[in-house]
Design an enzyme around this catalytic site. Structure first.
Site: not given
Length: 450
Positions: A64, A66, A143
């Site tokens: 993936d 992003d 995070d």
């Protein structure tokens, strides 16, 4: 909320030029590159961000990609006809190219200075967060430091605001900001720490791991559907065994799979062998590109509690099939309060469990009836995993493996006689030996024999 409170220091930009890192555009999805170039050409800043940058720096191949940008979701949608806006808690834009989806997120801000934006916090937990900001604010809102790295398509550099590049080199996971505060904002971050440490073979920084025992119960308030998705990421991505060990090491298993933790706490070494072998087999299938199913995985994890409950009810005189059904229903209901396993998977799990005692019935009709069951193959694979439970179960697995290799006529002839399959011993589990079938009596009271 000021920057220092979130990162213990003012973000400091470090630019790593192209010649000092290994990221190449040939390893980046063409769809992601199209999104990045289009946003830049429209006058917005846009960067590849997060796990994709981290994995590319580690020599991996991300699935993936992003993108983080200064454009709002509505502005992204105006640029791409193939875009849809999703999310309420976090507003995102998904740009779709065939089977590939590029997730585009607007830079997130702290939003405390002017009160603009849409943020809602309950008991320290962020339940909605749509406050836009700068790239510096976006970096400290992430995070882990290794997930706050930005790849700049304009000059092919990597931008690091919080020390993520050093963590990649040291192979360590540091949280950005105060760990207790960040976990209270989103308790699932504790599971992400365990999953990323297992996936990347990183260690978790001591300060990031310290609150696990105290704050682990916060996972009980997490959405079960979200925990299901997180469980799939942990156990069906090729590093399930490491993730399982990491959950145990961090003391988080009991909050995610309480029945599994209870069964293992009883010191069942055969169950541990079954779980670890099942996870190892799943990891191998993922690496080989073979299909895997959550149903088999959850059946493995929850088997110990189901088996023990069923046996306890049978000892009390409950009929065998009722005991197994009752045990499966009880364990699944408890687990679904933590992890929302869809019904299509729980049905398969219950079938795999209910077929286990039927392997011990080696009469001719029952053998062929079992072999035609839709879940026979999954149940048989499960039986093989149970080999460490007892020598009888091990022999039973060998018997069924050999029986499947025989021609139908040969197997039928053998079972019509003594019941022994050539060159394979017939064995039954000590827990439930096959029962002799009683002859049916005719209405006139005579035996069915001629």
């Amino acid at each position: 909320m000021n920057l220092k409170a979130r990162n213990d220091a003012t973000p400091s930009l470090r630019i790593i030029p192209r010649e000092q890192h290994v990221i190449s555009r040939k390893n980046i999805s063409k769809a992601a590159l199209r999104v990045l170039y289009r946003l830049n050409e429209a006058g917005y800043t846009a960067y590849l961000v997060g796990g994709a940058v981290r994995d590319l720096l580690l020599g991996g191949h991300p699935k993936d990609f992003d993108v983080a940008t200064s454009a709002t979701p509505e502005e992204v949608k105006k640029l791409f006809r193939n875009c849809r806006l999703i999310g309420r808690r976090f507003r995102l834009a998904h740009v779709v190219y065939g089977q590939e989806i590029i997730e585009v997120a607007t830079f997130r801000g702290t939003g405390e200075d002017d009160g603009d934006g849409d943020r809602h916090i309950v008991d320290g937990r962020i339940v909605r967060d749509n406050v836009w900001g700068t790239i510096e604010e976006d970096a400290i809102r992430r995070d882990f430091r290794v997930n706050a790295l930005y790849y700049d398509i304009s000059d092919f550099s990597v931008r690091d605001y919080v020390g993520g590049m050093q963590d990649v080199e040291d192979r360590v996971l540091h949280l950005i900001g105060d760990p207790a505060t960040r976990y209270r904002e989103d308790p699932v971050r504790m599971l992400r720490a365990a999953r990323l440490a297992a996936k990347l073979n990183f260690r978790i920084d001591a300060a990031a791991a310290a609150p696990f025992e105290e704050l682990g119960p916060l996972l009980l308030d997490a959405a079960p559907a979200r925990l299901f998705d997180e469980s799939l990421k942990m156990f069906l991505s090729g590093h399930g065994l490491k993730s399982f060990h990491m959950l145990e090491q961090c003391g988080l298993l009991k909050f995610l799979f309480p029945a599994t933790a209870r069964a293992l706490k009883r010191g069942d070494h055969a169950l541990r062998t079954l779980i670890e072998q099942g996870l190892a087999n799943t990891d191998a299938r993922v690496v080989e590109g073979k299909s895997v199913t959550p149903a088999f995985l959850f059946a493995v994890l929850l088997w110990g509690e189901v088996r023990d409950l069923a046996h306890a009810w049978m000892v009390k005189g409950v009929e065998d099939s009722v005991a197994w059904t009752r045990a499966a229903t009880h364990v699944v209901a408890e687990q679904c309060q933590r992890v929302a396993i869809p019904r299509r998977f729980t049905i398969t799990m219950e079938e795999i469990w209910s077929l286990q005692p039927r392997f011990e019935q080696v009469q001719r009709k029952r053998v062929f009836r079992l072999m035609t069951h839709p879940r026979f193959r999954a149940a048989f694979d499960f039986l093989l995993l149970r080999a460490a439970e007892s020598p009888a179960i091990h022999e039973l697995g060998e018997w069924w493996a050999h029986a499947q290799q025989l021609p139908h006529e040969t197997l039928a002839a053998a079972l019509s006689g003594s019941g022994a399959v050539p060159e394979a011993p017939v064995a039954t589990s000590a827990s439930a030996a096959p029962r002799k079938r009683r002859r049916r009596r005719k209405p006139n009271g005579k035996s069915g024999a001629a």
